[in-house]
Design an enzyme around this catalytic site. Structure first.
Site, PDB file in Angstrom:
ATOM      1  N   CYS A   1       0.872  -1.087  -0.046  1.00  0.00           N
ATOM      2  CA  CYS A   1       0.035   0.208  -0.056  1.00  0.00           C
ATOM      3  C   CYS A   1       1.133   1.267   0.011  1.00  0.00           C
ATOM      4  O   CYS A   1       1.843   1.610   0.916  1.00  0.00           O
ATOM      5  CB  CYS A   1      -0.634  -0.012   1.275  1.00  0.00           C
ATOM      6  SG  CYS A   1      -1.908   1.498   1.191  1.00  0.00           S
TER       7      CYS A   1
ATOM      8  N   CYS B   1      -5.051   6.127  -3.726  1.00  0.00           N
ATOM      9  CA  CYS B   1      -4.344   4.814  -3.751  1.00  0.00           C
ATOM     10  C   CYS B   1      -3.123   5.121  -4.204  1.00  0.00           C
ATOM     11  O   CYS B   1      -2.801   5.269  -5.368  1.00  0.00           O
ATOM     12  CB  CYS B   1      -5.203   3.775  -4.618  1.00  0.00           C
ATOM     13  SG  CYS B   1      -4.352   2.242  -4.680  1.00  0.00           S
TER      14      CYS B   1
END
Length: 260
Positions: A74, A199
């Site tokens: 991530c 993101c």
């Protein structure tokens, strides 16, 4: 058992952080992690991240999606864990850490901006209507004309669960060009199973994809995401995208205590 937690967000992508250097967090309790991330019955977050000891780097990052399952890299979480490590006085203005996709380096700036080194990308699959690549997590990238009115959740879910990516699925990114090296991005994230405000691995994938298909010839890309602005820079050496950096804010929100 009570745990102290810390909430951080990076361009609206929010995370629960727990200092697990004593290794006392029950890492296999998927349902409980999912509940902690629930926005009605828990703390609320796109994911939960553990900071752990590592013998060869400053720390280790262990990431869980909001569905409670451990997941791939991530990018925004990686930037936020660097800010968290600085808060814990583990680092000063730079760091190296281990994540599921390998070693990362990062730099901390005075204004709260974190620049995170991402993995090299040696394969970009270009199809007629989309691009697929892995930037630590798998990403499907496609251009659209009217991003404001696009059904990101509906269409993103169809692609994520399609036969194209099988059971594992893929994150899905929708991109609209604003200027030569300036794009707008919206992302459907697997594991969250919804659109998120940002993101980091998706922004990285979108930037490299736009360069790979010739939408920009520049190697410093600006991206407007729903939660703010990110920058991605890289070098292309042969067929490999290397020296890839994701840059943007990582903000402390609050600290609390929860009983497990």
């Amino acid at each position: 058992m009570k745990f102290t937690f810390y909430k951080y967000e990076g361009t609206g992508n929010d995370f629960i952080f727990i200092d697990n250097r004593q290794n006392n967090f029950p890492k296999t309790d998927v349902k409980r992690i999912e509940k902690l991330c629930d926005r009605r019955f828990g703390i609320g977050a796109d994911g939960l991240i553990l900071l752990e000891n590592d013998n060869e780097t400053d720390f280790k990052m262990v990431y869980y999606n909001s569905d409670g399952n451990q997941s791939s890299m991530c990018g925004n979480g990686g930037r936020c864990i660097v800010a968290f490590a600085k808060r814990l006085n583990l680092i000063s203005d730079q760091a190296t850490f281990l994540a599921t996709d390998g070693l990362h380096k990062a730099f901390v700036f005075e204004d709260g901006i974190i620049s995170l080194g991402m993995k090299d990308v040696d394969e970009v699959k270009i199809e007629s209507d989309y691009v697929f690549l892995n930037t630590g997590s798998p990403h499907h990238v496609m251009m659209v004309d009217d991003l404001n009115n696009y059904d990101v959740k509906g269409i993103g879910a169809k692609i994520r669960y399609s036969d194209l990516y099988g059971k594992a699925g893929s994150n899905v990114n929708f991109v609209q060009q604003l200027l030569d090296n300036h794009f707008r991005l919206r992302t459907y994230e697997r594991g969250v199973e919804d659109e998120t405000f940002s993101c980091g691995t998706g922004a990285t994938a979108a930037a490299i994809a736009m360069h790979a298909i010739g939408e920009t010839s520049l190697s410093h890309i600006y991206l407007n995401v729903e939660g703010g602005k990110l920058e991605v820079s890289f070098e292309k050496v042969g067929g490999i995208y290397t020296n890839v950096f994701l840059k943007g804010p990582a903000t402390f929100v609050f600290e609390g205590e929860i009983e497990w």
